[in-house]
Design a protein around this motif. Sequence first.
Motif, PDB file in Angstrom:
ATOM      1  N   PRO A  14      60.892  29.877  12.727  1.00 41.79           N
ATOM      2  CA  PRO A  14      60.419  29.062  11.612  1.00 41.79           C
ATOM      3  C   PRO A  14      60.569  27.572  11.914  1.00 41.79           C
ATOM      4  O   PRO A  14      61.553  27.159  12.526  1.00 41.79           O
ATOM      5  CB  PRO A  14      61.334  29.481  10.456  1.00 41.79           C
ATOM      6  N   VAL A  15      59.569  26.812  11.494  1.00 42.50           N
ATOM      7  CA  VAL A  15      59.630  25.357  11.670  1.00 42.50           C
ATOM      8  C   VAL A  15      60.511  24.781  10.576  1.00 42.50           C
ATOM      9  O   VAL A  15      61.343  23.910  10.814  1.00 42.50           O
ATOM     10  CB  VAL A  15      58.203  24.762  11.603  1.00 42.50           C
ATOM     11  N   ILE A  16      60.304  25.303   9.376  1.00 43.97           N
ATOM     12  CA  ILE A  16      61.121  24.840   8.254  1.00 43.97           C
ATOM     13  C   ILE A  16      61.746  26.056   7.587  1.00 43.97           C
ATOM     14  O   ILE A  16      61.049  27.021   7.274  1.00 43.97           O
ATOM     15  CB  ILE A  16      60.276  24.049   7.248  1.00 43.97           C
ATOM     16  N   ALA A  17      63.056  26.017   7.417  1.00 39.31           N
ATOM     17  CA  ALA A  17      63.737  27.119   6.757  1.00 39.31           C
ATOM     18  C   ALA A  17      64.630  26.557   5.661  1.00 39.31           C
ATOM     19  O   ALA A  17      65.558  25.801   5.933  1.00 39.31           O
ATOM     20  CB  ALA A  17      64.567  27.907   7.772  1.00 39.31           C
ATOM     21  N   ALA A  18      64.293  26.905   4.412  1.00 31.93           N
ATOM     22  CA  ALA A  18      65.112  26.463   3.284  1.00 31.93           C
ATOM     23  C   ALA A  18      65.736  27.690   2.664  1.00 31.93           C
ATOM     24  O   ALA A  18      65.058  28.700   2.485  1.00 31.93           O
ATOM     25  CB  ALA A  18      64.256  25.731   2.260  1.00 31.93           C
ATOM     26  N   GLU A  19      67.018  27.584   2.351  1.00 31.92           N
ATOM     27  CA  GLU A  19      67.691  28.739   1.769  1.00 31.92           C
ATOM     28  C   GLU A  19      68.551  28.275   0.603  1.00 31.92           C
ATOM     29  O   GLU A  19      69.487  27.493   0.771  1.00 31.92           O
ATOM     30  CB  GLU A  19      68.561  29.393   2.842  1.00 31.92           C
ATOM     31  N   GLY A  20      68.207  28.725  -0.582  1.00 27.91           N
ATOM     32  CA  GLY A  20      68.989  28.399  -1.780  1.00 27.91           C
ATOM     33  C   GLY A  20      69.157  26.912  -2.004  1.00 27.91           C
ATOM     34  O   GLY A  20      70.219  26.433  -2.387  1.00 27.91           O
ATOM     35  N   LEU A  21      68.076  26.165  -1.746  1.00 25.59           N
ATOM     36  CA  LEU A  21      68.174  24.708  -1.793  1.00 25.59           C
ATOM     37  C   LEU A  21      68.310  24.211  -3.237  1.00 25.59           C
ATOM     38  O   LEU A  21      67.560  24.600  -4.124  1.00 25.59           O
ATOM     39  CB  LEU A  21      66.890  24.119  -1.173  1.00 25.59           C
ATOM     40  N   ASP A  22      69.312  23.345  -3.454  1.00 29.21           N
ATOM     41  CA  ASP A  22      69.535  22.756  -4.775  1.00 29.21           C
ATOM     42  C   ASP A  22      69.525  21.246  -4.644  1.00 29.21           C
ATOM     43  O   ASP A  22      70.018  20.705  -3.657  1.00 29.21           O
ATOM     44  CB  ASP A  22      70.924  23.160  -5.309  1.00 29.21           C
ATOM     45  N   LEU A  23      68.974  20.582  -5.657  1.00 31.50           N
ATOM     46  CA  LEU A  23      69.101  19.118  -5.694  1.00 31.50           C
ATOM     47  C   LEU A  23      69.279  18.710  -7.148  1.00 31.50           C
ATOM     48  O   LEU A  23      68.421  18.958  -7.992  1.00 31.50           O
ATOM     49  CB  LEU A  23      67.874  18.427  -5.090  1.00 31.50           C
ATOM     50  N   VAL A  24      70.446  18.148  -7.434  1.00 31.77           N
ATOM     51  CA  VAL A  24      70.747  17.708  -8.805  1.00 31.77           C
ATOM     52  C   VAL A  24      70.924  16.197  -8.788  1.00 31.77           C
ATOM     53  O   VAL A  24      71.705  15.669  -8.012  1.00 31.77           O
ATOM     54  CB  VAL A  24      72.039  18.387  -9.317  1.00 31.77           C
ATOM     55  N   TYR A  25      70.154  15.508  -9.627  1.00 32.29           N
ATOM     56  CA  TYR A  25      70.339  14.057  -9.789  1.00 32.29           C
ATOM     57  C   TYR A  25      71.304  13.822 -10.937  1.00 32.29           C
ATOM     58  O   TYR A  25      71.170  14.444 -11.992  1.00 32.29           O
ATOM     59  CB  TYR A  25      69.019  13.376 -10.162  1.00 32.29           C
ATOM     60  N   ARG A  26      72.251  12.947 -10.730  1.00 29.34           N
ATOM     61  CA  ARG A  26      73.110  12.532 -11.849  1.00 29.34           C
ATOM     62  C   ARG A  26      72.432  11.345 -12.512  1.00 29.34           C
ATOM     63  O   ARG A  26      72.211  10.321 -11.892  1.00 29.34           O
ATOM     64  CB  ARG A  26      74.488  12.098 -11.330  1.00 29.34           C
ATOM     65  N   THR A  27      72.071  11.500 -13.768  1.00 27.30           N
ATOM     66  CA  THR A  27      71.473  10.380 -14.492  1.00 27.30           C
ATOM     67  C   THR A  27      72.308  10.079 -15.719  1.00 27.30           C
ATOM     68  O   THR A  27      73.247  10.821 -16.042  1.00 27.30           O
ATOM     69  CB  THR A  27      70.035  10.702 -14.957  1.00 27.30           C
ATOM     70  N   ALA A  28      71.950   9.007 -16.406  1.00 32.84           N
ATOM     71  CA  ALA A  28      72.702   8.614 -17.603  1.00 32.84           C
ATOM     72  C   ALA A  28      72.597   9.690 -18.685  1.00 32.84           C
ATOM     73  O   ALA A  28      73.505   9.847 -19.499  1.00 32.84           O
ATOM     74  CB  ALA A  28      72.168   7.292 -18.130  1.00 32.84           C
ATOM     75  N   ASP A  29      71.481  10.440 -18.682  1.00 38.48           N
ATOM     76  CA  ASP A  29      71.290  11.479 -19.692  1.00 38.48           C
ATOM     77  C   ASP A  29      71.820  12.833 -19.233  1.00 38.48           C
ATOM     78  O   ASP A  29      71.433  13.873 -19.768  1.00 38.48           O
ATOM     79  CB  ASP A  29      69.791  11.643 -20.022  1.00 38.48           C
ATOM     80  N   GLY A  30      72.663  12.831 -18.212  1.00 36.68           N
ATOM     81  CA  GLY A  30      73.194  14.086 -17.706  1.00 36.68           C
ATOM     82  C   GLY A  30      72.458  14.516 -16.456  1.00 36.68           C
ATOM     83  O   GLY A  30      71.505  13.864 -16.034  1.00 36.68           O
ATOM     84  N   PRO A  31      72.920  15.631 -15.832  1.00 40.23           N
ATOM     85  CA  PRO A  31      72.329  16.060 -14.571  1.00 40.23           C
ATOM     86  C   PRO A  31      70.892  16.561 -14.744  1.00 40.23           C
ATOM     87  O   PRO A  31      70.568  17.182 -15.753  1.00 40.23           O
ATOM     88  CB  PRO A  31      73.249  17.187 -14.115  1.00 40.23           C
TER      89      PRO A  31
END
Lengths: 269, 334
Positions: A14-31
């Motif tokens: 595989p060229v790209i392998a993503a597994e269980g990828l998470d991205l959470v931004y912390r903002t003023a209004d919460g995650p």
Amino acid sequence: MADHAARMPRAAAPVIAAEGLDLVYRTADGPVHALRDVTLTVNRGEFVSFIGPSGCGKTTFLRCVAALETPTGGRLSVNGMSPDEARRARAYGYVFQAAGLYPWRTIEGNVRLPLEIMGYPRAEARERVARVLDLVELGGFARKYPWQLSGGMQQRASIARALAFDADILLMDEPFGALDEIVRDRLNEELLRLWDRTGKTTLFVTHSIPEAVYLSTRIVVMSPRPGRITDVIESPLPRERPLEIRESPDFLAVAHRVREGLRAGHGDL
Amino acid sequence: MAALAEAAAAPPRAGAGRLRAVLPVLSVVLALMAVWYLAAIPMNAREALTAAERAGAEIRGGSAAERAGRSALVLAALNPGPAVAGAWTQERPRLPAPHQVLAEFWASTVGEEVWGRRGLVQSGSFSNRSLIYHAGITLGATLGGFLIGSALGVLLAAGIVHNRAMDLSVMPWAIVSQTIPIVALAPMIVVVMNSVGVGGFWPKAVISAYLSFFPVVVGMVKGFRTPDREGLDLMRTWNATRAQVFWRLRVPSSVPYLFASLKIAVAAALVGTIVGELPVQRGGLGARMLAGSYYGQTVQIWAALLMAALLAALLVWAIGALERRVLRAMGTRP
């Protein structure tokens, strides 16, 4: 045969392998969950489209692959390396929605820019610029400044710029989003030819269903809040795709399924 | 004025377009001249009335001593005839009339100073009354200070953009530096530098650099920060170094800001040099103005002022011309 045997395992990796990828931004209004549990593999030479309403994380996923964002969880590898190593190895060319050409450089100068930064010798850079400009049919416009070109031509120049240094991955973030339907159709056709000729693994973000179905070997449908994958559709369409294919039953069936996927994603809200 | 405009616009010749462009400027100049001549009447009324009284005329508004306490406007209104007659021809008027200033300007640039007794042709050099001589001195220090100040401004801006500590620390000091009145600071700089044996060009250049670096810092910080996130992301995808981002993206994008701030800086540099010339009577337009005020030579002050204004216009125009050339070379849309 030896050549073939040598190529096979590479093609399978595989060229790209993503597994269980998470991205959470912390903002003023919460995650804010930009990506949640995204698992996806992209093989060499594939053309994968990402489609979904705004906020579904399709652009964020592309930016993670490009190491412009850092995931907060899960695993992601690009060409078997971490995304940042891949970025340093100049593994991909990135095309943004805005052509982003420098107004003080000619088209040629703009396409040469990444080559200058990567330290290509002058002669080789000149040769590569000429080649990719021919590839996007801008050979006659090398000496023009961006403002002298139409929006579609500017976007083709920005694609040429992403191709100039022979990265084997092409990341495109709504590259034709700002163009009108007629220009977009032509560029889609050209892009498909380009992909066929260069064999580059392409990740393509769009919000147009016909565009996604027409271009892709695989379509990833995403939905927002949290950004996640709701459906992955293998396209049954042949590699050779004239524009008329968009009226074929196969095409309409895929488009229907994409639309269903998008609706289902909305139903969760 | 309207009739004049119509007459000028009527003939459909090639020159008509240029005339139409010049006409508004010309009208404003004429209006200013009219106001100036009118203002000279009350401003110079006292002297004019005293002179007329000495010549035997009947002056209303009381004796000379009583008149001293009354408004010049009232005196001019009471004696319109002598006030107008003597308003525009005095040797040392409070407010010289435009033609007097122009005559002095002509005499101290070309009339006397080139062809006259002590002029360039007779003596082989400019005298110390020549405005060209003084303007030359001022121009030298202005350009010196301007170059130092702008270079410093660009360097500081580059530092501010690249270094967080500088970003937080430099700007407040730069702003504080500009809140100190330059007329208070300039003599100190001159005295301190003279006491260590540095005089002439350098103290003035330092003062004008002090005034001209600030607009360049402010403009160039903004200019270096114009590239948007997408532009910077693109550079990042190519794994460009900070130096490459600076030279290939930040510097070219900042060019319009550079020239805008240079125009302000060069005018500030000129002011700085003139202020620096006030305490030291060693030539320059500032020295010429102060000398004029010592000896009540108002016409001389105004002629020097006119020269300073022309110098400023020339400098700003020169930067504008350079800007047009650079932008054209950068392929900017005409």
